[in-house]
Write an enzyme that holds these catalytic residues in place. Structure first.
Site, short mmCIF file in Angstrom:
data_model
loop_
_atom_site.label_atom_id
_atom_site.label_comp_id
_atom_site.label_asym_id
_atom_site.label_seq_id
_atom_site.Cartn_x
_atom_site.Cartn_y
_atom_site.Cartn_z
N LYS A 1 47.40 41.18 64.89
CA LYS A 1 47.08 42.51 64.34
C LYS A 1 48.16 42.89 63.32
O LYS A 1 47.87 43.35 62.21
CB LYS A 1 46.99 43.54 65.46
CG LYS A 1 46.54 44.94 65.01
CD LYS A 1 47.66 45.82 64.49
CE LYS A 1 47.16 47.16 64.02
NZ LYS A 1 48.19 47.97 63.36
N HIS B 1 59.52 52.42 63.76
CA HIS B 1 58.13 52.85 63.61
C HIS B 1 58.03 54.37 63.67
O HIS B 1 57.37 54.99 62.87
CB HIS B 1 57.35 52.23 64.76
CG HIS B 1 55.92 51.98 64.43
ND1 HIS B 1 55.55 51.04 63.51
CD2 HIS B 1 54.79 52.54 64.89
CE1 HIS B 1 54.24 51.04 63.42
NE2 HIS B 1 53.75 51.93 64.25
N ASP C 1 36.74 41.55 50.68
CA ASP C 1 36.05 41.82 51.95
C ASP C 1 37.00 41.51 53.11
O ASP C 1 37.14 40.36 53.51
CB ASP C 1 34.79 40.95 51.97
CG ASP C 1 33.89 41.23 53.14
OD1 ASP C 1 34.38 41.73 54.18
OD2 ASP C 1 32.68 40.93 53.04
N GLU D 1 48.40 53.11 57.77
CA GLU D 1 49.40 53.10 58.85
C GLU D 1 50.83 53.21 58.30
O GLU D 1 51.25 52.36 57.51
CB GLU D 1 49.25 51.82 59.68
CG GLU D 1 50.16 51.79 60.89
CD GLU D 1 49.98 50.55 61.76
OE1 GLU D 1 48.89 49.95 61.73
OE2 GLU D 1 50.94 50.19 62.45
P1 NDP Z 1 28.69 37.81 43.07
O1 NDP Z 1 27.29 37.71 43.50
O2 NDP Z 1 29.08 38.98 42.23
O3 NDP Z 1 29.02 36.46 42.32
C1 NDP Z 1 30.12 36.30 41.53
C2 NDP Z 1 29.70 36.22 40.09
O4 NDP Z 1 30.85 36.40 39.26
C3 NDP Z 1 29.16 34.85 39.77
O5 NDP Z 1 27.78 34.78 39.97
C4 NDP Z 1 29.56 34.68 38.31
O6 NDP Z 1 28.44 35.01 37.52
C5 NDP Z 1 30.61 35.74 38.04
N1 NDP Z 1 31.87 35.13 37.60
C6 NDP Z 1 32.58 35.51 36.50
N2 NDP Z 1 33.68 34.79 36.37
C7 NDP Z 1 33.70 33.92 37.39
C8 NDP Z 1 34.61 32.90 37.81
N3 NDP Z 1 35.75 32.64 37.15
N4 NDP Z 1 34.35 32.21 38.94
C9 NDP Z 1 33.24 32.47 39.65
N5 NDP Z 1 32.32 33.40 39.31
C10 NDP Z 1 32.56 34.13 38.19
O7 NDP Z 1 29.69 37.84 44.29
P2 NDP Z 1 30.04 36.75 45.40
O8 NDP Z 1 29.07 35.63 45.41
O9 NDP Z 1 31.47 36.42 45.21
O10 NDP Z 1 29.82 37.56 46.75
C11 NDP Z 1 30.81 38.44 47.21
C12 NDP Z 1 30.20 39.69 47.81
O11 NDP Z 1 29.26 39.35 48.80
C13 NDP Z 1 31.22 40.55 48.46
O12 NDP Z 1 31.02 41.88 48.04
C14 NDP Z 1 30.91 40.40 49.94
O13 NDP Z 1 31.31 41.55 50.66
C15 NDP Z 1 29.42 40.22 49.92
N6 NDP Z 1 28.76 39.58 51.04
C16 NDP Z 1 29.46 39.06 52.09
C17 NDP Z 1 28.80 38.45 53.13
C18 NDP Z 1 29.62 37.83 54.22
O14 NDP Z 1 30.83 37.75 54.07
N7 NDP Z 1 29.03 37.38 55.32
C19 NDP Z 1 27.34 38.35 53.16
C20 NDP Z 1 26.72 38.84 51.97
C21 NDP Z 1 27.41 39.46 50.97
P3 NDP Z 1 28.00 34.11 36.30
O15 NDP Z 1 28.57 32.74 36.50
O16 NDP Z 1 26.53 34.15 36.34
O17 NDP Z 1 28.59 34.80 35.13
#
Ligand code: NDP
Length: 404
Positions: free
Chosen positions: A245, A358, A261, A71
């Site tokens: 908005k 705008h 997200d 936009e």
């Molecule tokens: P991930 O599953 O990628 O989890 C994040 C991973 O990052 C952790 O498991 C961890 O792995 C790693 N990590 C590395 N450094 C860090 C840190 N400093 N702090 C925390 N974790 C770290 O992603 P999310 O659980 O964040 O999920 C987000 C995604 O889910 C988005 O893409 C979203 O769009 C989607 N989603 C959204 C939904 C909703 O909003 N309703 C529903 C389902 C999915 P490790 O510790 O093992 O190294």
């Protein structure tokens, strides 16, 4: 055997669409191997323009923030709002000591008291399951923080798990832990509806605030009008929707640029805007002494790692510019941009109509829409600026005239 649609390559999918060669070639040129891995049935990237909010002061630090948005005029307004807030000392961020995501196990037809008693007597096991399921988040200092049984209606209950997901947005982390927790509720199996995170992120409530001197706004009168507009949007859902908005113009642009997200952030924001059963604006503007004072409180779930952030170079590049030290710091930055965006919009309305500014920004989009080349664009835009009434027909007429 013929491949299923989802098994085709992006170019094979494009071949299905009966496209002109130049369209097919453009879509092909915008493909990226990386993004092909992120979503299903991929055909091409969809580019969104990205521009800079150059310098907003947040907690005494100057931050540069890329904003991705289609936009026109949003980024100019954000810079304008940031300058006003900077002149009053910048934005101050306030947040809970520990932010956390919330996940729900949902029950139907069960008895609240029985479930509540069950949760009380099984605390140790519930915490242990979380630890066993996601040890890596515990190593990072996160994990299950609290469990609460919440009565939804006479026969509906939610068990809420508050989980610190550190610098990740945490949707997947929470869902993984919840699915493991469900196993402990085997005796309530028939009543379990499901288990999933909630996007209503009330354990991630962040407040940002800032001040502006009357002089910077163009006088006390403008400040008073902004306060009156703010009050109006607390009372009128029609005005509140437009105001929110505008606020999400800024918030969403940073959420998108950082690979987060935006649907989650918007859903949470709109739920919070209707927390008392009436949809209201999310910002509050008041007069404090000789200054206009603004505040914005919002539940905001974002991450600096995880999800697709770590998979998309474009998000990593943006985070490299912003340099947030944590997801909590990023929350404050995003909301500070929102406050600046809201201030600029209110000032434009209070000081004489938003459409003038705008439309100036819309002229470029209009010039492109009617087919102006990059060389013709500046002249067409400057001609359009001198006109009192502008539309596509008028712009085409001028362009054709220019080409004679
Ligand atoms: P991930 O599953 O990628 O989890 C994040 C991973 O990052 C952790 O498991 C961890 O792995 C790693 N990590 C590395 N450094 C860090 C840190 N400093 N702090 C925390 N974790 C770290 O992603 P999310 O659980 O964040 O999920 C987000 C995604 O889910 C988005 O893409 C979203 O769009 C989607 N989603 C959204 C939904 C909703 O909003 N309703 C529903 C389902 C999915 P490790 O510790 O093992 O190294």
């Amino acid at each position: 055997m013929a491949k299923k649609y989802y098994e085709l390559t992006p170019d094979e999918r494009l071949a299905f669409l009966n496209l002109a060669d130049h369209v097919k070639a453009e879509l092909h040129d915008q493909q990226s191997i990386n993004n092909e891995q992120i979503i299903e049935n991929y055909i091409s990237d969809f580019r969104v323009p990205m521009g800079m909010l150059k310098a907003i002061i947040i907690d005494a630090h100057q931050v540069n923030v890329p904003m991705a948005i289609e936009e026109p005029s949003v980024i100019a307004a954000a810079n304008n709002g940031a300058k006003l807030l900077n002149s009053g000392g910048g934005v101050v961020v306030d947040m809970p000591e520990r932010t956390a995501m919330i996940g729900q196990i949902m029950f139907n037809g069960g008895n609240f008291d029985t479930l509540d008693q069950f949760v009380r007597t099984h605390q140790k096991e519930l915490f242990e399951i979380a630890k066993q399921t996601k040890p890596s988040i515990y190593k990072r200092g996160g994990g299950l923080v609290a469990i609460k049984t919440r009565k939804i209606s006479e026969d509906e209950t939610s068990i809420d798990f508050k989980i610190d997901t550190k610098d990740a947005m945490g949707a997947n982390i929470v869902n993984t832990i919840l699915e493991a927790e469900v196993s402990l509720f085997a005796e309530f199996d028939k009543q379990i509806l499901g288990a999933i995170l909630t996007n209503y992120a009330t354990a991630q409530l962040v407040t940002v605030s800032g001040n502006v001197n009357f002089a910077a706004l163009g006088g006390r009168e403008v400040a008073e009008k902004i306060v009156a507009l703010s009050r109006f949007s607390k009372n009128d859902p029609y005005r509140a929707t437009t105001e929110n908005k505008g606020l999400f113009n800024g918030i969403g642009a940073v959420v998108l640029a950082t690979g987060n997200d935006w649907r989650a952030v918007e859903a949470s924001g709109h739920a919070y805007a209707s927390q008392d059963g009436h949809y209201r604006s999310l910002t509050r503007w008041t007069i404090r002494g000789e200054q206009l004072h603004g505040e914005l409180t919002l539940p905001i779930s974002v991450g600096t790692v995880g999800g697709v952030i770590s998979a998309m170079d474009q998000a990593k590049n943006v985070l490299d510019i912003v340099k947030p030290k944590s997801a909590d710091e990023l929350r404050g930055i995003i909301l500070a941009v929102g406050l600046a965006q809201n201030l600029a919009a209110l000032k434009a309305i209070a000081a004489g109509g938003i459409q003038r500014g705008h439309m100036r920004m819309q002229y470029r989009a209009l010039a492109l829409q009617v087919g102006a080349s990059p060389k013709e664009l500046p002249m067409l835009v400057s001609k359009l600026k001198t006109m009192s009434q502008v539309d596509a027909t008028k712009a085409t007429e001028i362009l054709l005239e220019m080409r004679k």
